[in-house]
Design an enzyme around this catalytic site. Structure first.
Site, PDB file in Angstrom:
ATOM      1  N   LEU A 167       0.838  -1.202   0.000  1.00 44.63           N
ATOM      2  CA  LEU A 167       0.000   0.000   0.000  1.00 44.63           C
ATOM      3  C   LEU A 167       0.867   1.244   0.000  1.00 44.63           C
ATOM      4  O   LEU A 167       1.938   1.269   0.614  1.00 44.63           O
ATOM      5  CB  LEU A 167      -0.921   0.004   1.223  1.00 44.63           C
ATOM      6  N   GLY A 196       3.049  -5.908   7.990  1.00 44.26           N
ATOM      7  CA  GLY A 196       2.746  -4.503   7.745  1.00 44.26           C
ATOM      8  C   GLY A 196       1.661  -4.362   6.693  1.00 44.26           C
ATOM      9  O   GLY A 196       0.594  -4.963   6.782  1.00 44.26           O
ATOM     10  N   ASP A 197       1.939  -3.558   5.662  1.00 44.64           N
ATOM     11  CA  ASP A 197       0.978  -3.372   4.574  1.00 44.64           C
ATOM     12  C   ASP A 197       1.453  -4.064   3.302  1.00 44.64           C
ATOM     13  O   ASP A 197       1.097  -3.647   2.200  1.00 44.64           O
ATOM     14  CB  ASP A 197       0.732  -1.876   4.321  1.00 44.64           C
ATOM     15  N   GLU A 198       2.229  -5.122   3.456  1.00 45.25           N
ATOM     16  CA  GLU A 198       2.760  -5.859   2.309  1.00 45.25           C
ATOM     17  C   GLU A 198       2.077  -7.219   2.193  1.00 45.25           C
ATOM     18  O   GLU A 198       1.982  -7.969   3.167  1.00 45.25           O
ATOM     19  CB  GLU A 198       4.271  -6.039   2.434  1.00 45.25           C
TER      20      GLU A 198
END
Length: 216
Positions: A85, A125-127
């Site tokens: 993201l 995380g956002d991965e």
């Protein structure tokens, strides 16, 4: 006067029934306890291999499952996907961590819906990462899949007080066997970072509050 032998036989029969009933109760309790232990073991195994927030497989499970899928694919090409993201930190800074968690959950649900029966995982995380089956690995298909993934993530996400849109940078790379997985993910990761740099050059703001969004 009752026959002593009949009384003794009755007592023995009653004792046998009581003993049988007690054994059945113990067997039932043992079955219940075994069921509880099996459920706890299954929950522990699930927790060890899945992300607690989104329910997707975690990083460790992704590599294990991807290797197994590639082994069973018998040379059939698959597509390794890496998605990150853009400017996700703005969500936590502007709306709080609970909103950030909701965004991650929504993105995970969308990716799982996009992937269908294919593998999608949250690396941290956002991965996110995935392994998608594909009819072809030509450039046109990869570009189309990249665009569709980006559009899937970018749809408005409803929070408690507003809706937001987030964008994602996506990288894809073909992979045909377990030995190529690490290399394919590295190439997909490089493509993702290239897309992120291009997105940043086009539009520095990747998080948009839809309450202030001007429709194009």
């Amino acid at each position: 006067m009752p026959d002593p032998m009949s009384v003794a036989s009755g007592v023995c029969a009653a004792g046998a029934l009581l003993s049988s009933w007690q054994l059945r109760r113990r067997a039932l309790r043992a079955e219940v306890e075994i069921g509880h232990l099996q459920a706890e073991l299954a929950a522990e195994r699930h927790a060890a291999s899945h992300d607690p927030l989104t329910g997707l497989p975690n990083r460790r499970a992704f590599y294990r499952l991807a290797a197994a899928l590639l082994t069973d694919a018998a040379g059939q090409p698959l597509i390794a996907v890496v998605l990150d993201l853009n400017d996700f930190k703005q969500i936590n800074d502007q709306y709080g961590h609970a909103a950030g968690d909701q965004v991650l959950i929504s993105v995970a649900e969308r990716l799982a819906g996009f992937a269908g029966d294919n593998l999608i995982a949250r690396l941290g995380g956002d991965e996110f990462a995935g392994l998608l089956s594909t009819p072809t690995v030509d450039r046109r298909w990869i570009d189309h899949a990249t665009r569709r993934l980006s559009e899937t993530v970018a749809a408005p996400i409803r929070l408690s007080s507003c809706s937001v849109r987030v964008t994602a940078s996506v990288g894809l790379a073909p992979v045909t066997g377990p030995a190529q997985l690490t290399d394919a993910l590295s190439r997909a990761d490089a493509a993702m970072y290239q897309a992120k740099s291009l997105a940043g050059a086009r539009s520095p703001r990747q998080l948009v509050d839809s309450a202030r969004l001007v429709e194009r």
